[in-house]
Scaffold this active site. Structure first.
Site, short mmCIF file in Angstrom:
data_model
loop_
_atom_site.label_atom_id
_atom_site.label_comp_id
_atom_site.label_asym_id
_atom_site.label_seq_id
_atom_site.Cartn_x
_atom_site.Cartn_y
_atom_site.Cartn_z
N TYR A 55 7.04 -25.03 26.84
CA TYR A 55 8.02 -25.26 27.91
C TYR A 55 7.71 -24.40 29.13
O TYR A 55 7.36 -23.22 29.00
CB TYR A 55 9.44 -25.00 27.43
CG TYR A 55 9.99 -26.05 26.49
CD1 TYR A 55 9.38 -27.29 26.34
CD2 TYR A 55 11.14 -25.80 25.74
CE1 TYR A 55 9.90 -28.26 25.48
CE2 TYR A 55 11.66 -26.76 24.87
CZ TYR A 55 11.04 -27.97 24.74
OH TYR A 55 11.55 -28.92 23.88
N PRO A 213 20.21 -35.67 25.73
CA PRO A 213 21.47 -36.38 25.48
C PRO A 213 21.93 -37.23 26.67
O PRO A 213 22.62 -38.23 26.47
CB PRO A 213 22.46 -35.25 25.18
CG PRO A 213 21.82 -33.99 25.68
CD PRO A 213 20.35 -34.21 25.56
N GLY A 217 18.91 -37.56 32.50
CA GLY A 217 19.59 -37.81 33.77
C GLY A 217 19.76 -39.29 34.10
O GLY A 217 20.61 -39.67 34.92
#
Lengths: 301, 301, 301
Positions: A55, A213, A217
């Site tokens: 990340y 989730p 976006g």
């Protein structure tokens, strides 16, 4: 609200905070800013943090670790999840000339040891194999994972983006149970709800983690027909329940019987709070299906 | 001809009579007409009757029950299968504003109790969950089903239209075995013969029930190429074996090693007889593959 | 290099020689020519030979058997795999008017007895069911296979082209374990690496056999984009490792953790040697993914 991830798994918070966009935070990544977000999570009962070695171009773990160093007592109040196995072509990894996966014993052990240094901790609560590899040698990976668990460097092993077949195959080589499968879960991706992925978690008595989730976006700002239809329903339900539309999405995920653990990716404390509001909201069954119908474009058979 | 549906399942007849079109019977639905069809079935050895709460707009069970009331001794000569869980938007259910599923404890128990009243009986031989739901809570459903079995209201539990993954998941929560999976089975739908659905039944030692054995009439009157090709083969085989083409379809289903229980949907007694003729007809292996090739459009690999 | 095909399976050579193109050999099929190829294999450590009743229009087994008869001591130095169950429409089988499958007791036993006569042997090391059949009766097939194993005519039972669901279903009826699944495996067919087929072999601790390792020649001479891209990478890697491009393909298959047993189909002794060179070549992980990316057209996710 705390739950057991698996019968022999760790206790985690029902919502998980994911750091994968930490570097994009307009307000920076210095320890104080990071600690502020961590504290905002803790205040809402969110104690579980989701990382991966890659990340932020292999940087996020380290930024998080720098914040932890300034407050050494914090570590024991958190659960840290991190991942390994994806080999990016990136300036930080000049030896990688093609994107690939590596679950060799040497890489697994080296990756975990690097994550421990980055995160300024001496144990990972849950280590996830980030993606299934067509070249994963389960016997070799299992031996490395066994060693890491035995040494206390890793407390629990999980997977991410695995099919049930890949999960069961690996599990048959591991001495300890796989405690989660982190997959992409949101209304615009109904497949895991139907193709056996969540059924498999329910059968294994493990809680799935759900990444993206809000569909990265798209649910809130996407221009497709499914996005538009779903957003309209989410707005209507937000009005009905007196919450933001995105709170409805989290409530929709939390309502699923597999007890999905959504991974939030926002850098804005007010949006973390908006997600946490879903914990006290119980979506009506017909409302759940209204979101499903809007997202899939058809009523159920 | 009687068979065990599962090692711990009920004895049923090899052919099952389905009432889902009972309300369309041009000769009406009064008890005498219904009893006439029941008697026609019994005379042919068909003792198992397939219902659902929703058939005929929530009316079929009641019409059948009205017939049973006129002849109280009849019940013990029959096996009654019924289903629950689909929530239609229908004048009889004004609270449903969107088609959805409900396998909550409250709904399951209420639905079975309503079916018992409708059917004028105090037990259901086999209760099927009508369709898999993305929102099925297996622990809650299992608890309700356990209670219904314990109370004697339901003797056996089955499912309908479930994938093997959904079946195994639910089974892992139930204290009693699932005794059947009722799926759409006919030559124009080769998928369940290849995708593991019937393999799963064979592995579980349970007999599948097959709905729409004539593809909802398409096999006999459809205008597509597959329908045309298959009908031509069925006519040729009907001629060879001296039976109606539709008898060949039932024989084709009965020939499968999973011992499919076809669910007949006709209201005409002579067509029930035509189906029953298949019980004494053994289709040659190459003839079976001729139907398969016509329906799929290609020879086997 | 010898390996166990399964925990209770036979020892076989890591490369398998497949005779399915034996009749196409420009230098003929007389016993001396056949013996020459067998000896070339043995000299390279290839001791396992893959047959099927139908190869060469039901002729290949017999040609191989004729060669064995001239050198009776040879049989005990070889492992013979053969297959049954496909029913071709062919002048040698005038009773077959449609391509179909037959796994009836009578056919299985008759087919094996014919293979034993053809191959001039009194046992088959591994008998494979050649293709899954939608009409396979597992109880009947299992009984016939049990008898053949008990009589010593067949030492081990395997399958070919089976899905995991078909494999597990049949296995649940057999008294002895299934020792392999022979499937089509090469870089232009990534599905079995992802869809659970190879995961299933790994989970069962059985080695898959891989047919058409060179994609039936397409990898070396095909005109498609994937073929072109892949060939370019294979040539580059051949140059890097100092071997022929096709040796890279075998090394790519041998590198997979499921320990694929590639089945070579060439009639040219020098190309058998070219394949055998792969046994001493260990492909670098990134090189493996370079072939994968070229064949699939995208990098891994």
């Amino acid at each position: 609200m705390r739950v057991k991830m698996a019968p022999q798994g760790p206790e985690v918070s029902r919502l998980v905070y994911g750091v994968w966009r930490m570097q994009e935070d307009a307000q920076g990544t210095d320890p104080q800013r990071v600690l502020g977000k961590v504290q905002a999570c803790l205040d809402l009962g969110i104690t579980t943090f989701d990382h991966a070695d890659i990340y932020g171009g292999y940087r996020c773990e380290e930024l998080f670790g720098a914040a932890l160093r300034t407050n050494p007592g914090l570590r024991q109040r958190l659960e840290l999840v991190t991942k390994c196995g994806i080999m990016l072509t990136h300036p930080a990894r000049p030896q990688n000339w093609i994107k690939h996966y590596d679950y060799s014993r040497q890489h697994l052990i080296g990756s975990v040891e690097q994550s421990l240094r980055n995160l300024a901790t001496d144990y990972i609560d849950v280590l996830l194999l980030h993606r299934p590899s067509p070249l994963l040698d389960p016997a070799e990976a299992a031996e490395a994972l066994r060693l890491l668990v035995e040494q206390g460097k890793v407390r629990h092993v999980g997977v991410s983006n695995f099919t049930p077949a890949q999960f069961d195959m690996l599990a048959s080589y591991l001495p300890t149970p796989i405690v989660t499968n982190q997959v992409e879960l949101h209304p615009l991706r109904p497949e895991p709800f139907l193709d056996g992925t969540l059924d498999h978690c329910l059968r294994q008595r493990i809680l799935p983690m759900g990444w993206s989730p809000l569909a990265g976006g798209r649910l809130m700002t996407g221009h497709g027909e499914a996005e538009g239809r779903t957003r309209e329903v989410l707005h209507g339900l937000g009005h009905k329940y007196g919450v933001a539309p995105e709170t409805i999405v989290y409530a929709w995920l939390l309502r699923h019987p597999s007890r999905i653990l959504p991974v939030l990716g926002t850098n804005q404390p007010e949006r973390i709070a908006s997600a946490a509001r879903a914990l006290s909201l119980s979506l009506d069954t017909q409302d759940w299906f209204a979101v499903w119908r809007a997202a899939t474009g058809t009523e159920v058979p």
